[in-house]
Motif scaffolding. Structure first.
Motif, PDB file in Angstrom:
ATOM      1  N   LYS A  30       9.121  -7.633  -0.591  1.00 33.45           N
ATOM      2  CA  LYS A  30       7.761  -7.903  -1.037  1.00 33.45           C
ATOM      3  C   LYS A  30       6.750  -7.733   0.096  1.00 33.45           C
ATOM      4  O   LYS A  30       5.596  -7.432  -0.141  1.00 33.45           O
ATOM      5  CB  LYS A  30       7.654  -9.331  -1.599  1.00 33.45           C
ATOM      6  CG  LYS A  30       8.321  -9.515  -2.937  1.00 33.45           C
ATOM      7  CD  LYS A  30       8.144 -10.931  -3.411  1.00 33.45           C
ATOM      8  CE  LYS A  30       9.513 -11.555  -3.385  1.00 33.45           C
ATOM      9  NZ  LYS A  30       9.545 -12.973  -3.540  1.00 33.45           N
ATOM     10  N   LYS A  33       4.826  -3.092   3.862  1.00 32.37           N
ATOM     11  CA  LYS A  33       3.499  -2.495   3.675  1.00 32.37           C
ATOM     12  C   LYS A  33       3.618  -0.983   3.473  1.00 32.37           C
ATOM     13  O   LYS A  33       4.599  -0.382   3.894  1.00 32.37           O
ATOM     14  CB  LYS A  33       2.637  -2.805   4.901  1.00 32.37           C
ATOM     15  CG  LYS A  33       2.353  -4.287   5.064  1.00 32.37           C
ATOM     16  CD  LYS A  33       1.370  -4.516   6.171  1.00 32.37           C
ATOM     17  CE  LYS A  33       0.914  -5.916   6.385  1.00 32.37           C
ATOM     18  NZ  LYS A  33       1.443  -7.010   5.776  1.00 32.37           N
ATOM     19  N   GLN A 123      13.936   0.509  -2.323  1.00 29.84           N
ATOM     20  CA  GLN A 123      12.836  -0.462  -2.340  1.00 29.84           C
ATOM     21  C   GLN A 123      11.781  -0.118  -1.286  1.00 29.84           C
ATOM     22  O   GLN A 123      10.589  -0.230  -1.536  1.00 29.84           O
ATOM     23  CB  GLN A 123      13.381  -1.885  -2.118  1.00 29.84           C
ATOM     24  CG  GLN A 123      14.231  -2.394  -3.252  1.00 29.84           C
ATOM     25  CD  GLN A 123      13.448  -2.501  -4.541  1.00 29.84           C
ATOM     26  OE1 GLN A 123      12.328  -3.009  -4.563  1.00 29.84           O
ATOM     27  NE2 GLN A 123      14.019  -2.003  -5.625  1.00 29.84           N
ATOM     28  N   LYS A 127       7.658   1.146  -1.770  1.00 37.71           N
ATOM     29  CA  LYS A 127       6.508   0.539  -1.077  1.00 37.71           C
ATOM     30  C   LYS A 127       5.736   1.548  -0.231  1.00 37.71           C
ATOM     31  O   LYS A 127       4.520   1.459  -0.121  1.00 37.71           O
ATOM     32  CB  LYS A 127       6.969  -0.628  -0.197  1.00 37.71           C
ATOM     33  CG  LYS A 127       7.521  -1.802  -0.965  1.00 37.71           C
ATOM     34  CD  LYS A 127       6.417  -2.520  -1.685  1.00 37.71           C
ATOM     35  CE  LYS A 127       6.916  -3.828  -2.245  1.00 37.71           C
ATOM     36  NZ  LYS A 127       5.821  -4.674  -2.682  1.00 37.71           N
TER      37      LYS A 127
END
Length: 145
Positions: A30, A33, A123, A127
């Protein structure tokens, strides 16, 4: 007999899937960046590889040295370079791509790829919007033959 083979294959697949979250939890996706992995996140990805390679990362005698810099900048743009050290002896040299989580052993010029790492890399790519480079392109970036 066919049923037993299918059952065994299912158990293996479920076992591997159960391991993926444990590896993925080592990196808080999460907080990645669009600009890529931080130094700390890059070390977390390397730890996943080291655990996969059966290094006892919980040992106080084992550490990750780096990042190695030249004039305050990464040795290769887009990668953090590290050494894995046992007491005072370097066990290996590794590079982590900050945009994709791609991990290379820079001594043998070998790319790491296994299910838990691939899941983490997917993942990271979501991002950052970056995809893993081809083997040839990554080798060229890292100065591998």
């Amino acid at each position: 007999m066919q049923f037993l083979r299918q059952l065994r294959a299912l158990v293996i697949v479920l076992g591997l899937m159960a391991c993926l979250p444990a590896f993925a939890q080592t990196l808080d996706v999460k907080n990645i960046k669009p600009s890529g992995l931080t130094l700390s996140q890059s070390k977390q990805v390397l730890r996943v590889v080291m655990k996969h390679e059966r290094y006892k990362m919980s040992s106080p005698k084992l550490s990750i040295d780096g990042p190695w810099l030249t004039d305050g900048k990464p040795v290769v743009p887009g990668y953090f370079h590290f050494g894995v050290v046992y007491v005072t002896s370097t066990q290996g040299h590794y590079a982590v791509n900050t945009s994709t989580g791609d991990v290379w052993d820079t001594e043998s010029c070998e790319r790491y790829t296994f299910p838990a790492l691939i899941a983490i890399q997917k993942q990271i790519s979501i991002k950052t919007g970056k995809k893993l480079a081809s083997d040839d392109d990554a080798r060229s970036e890292l100065g591998c033959p």
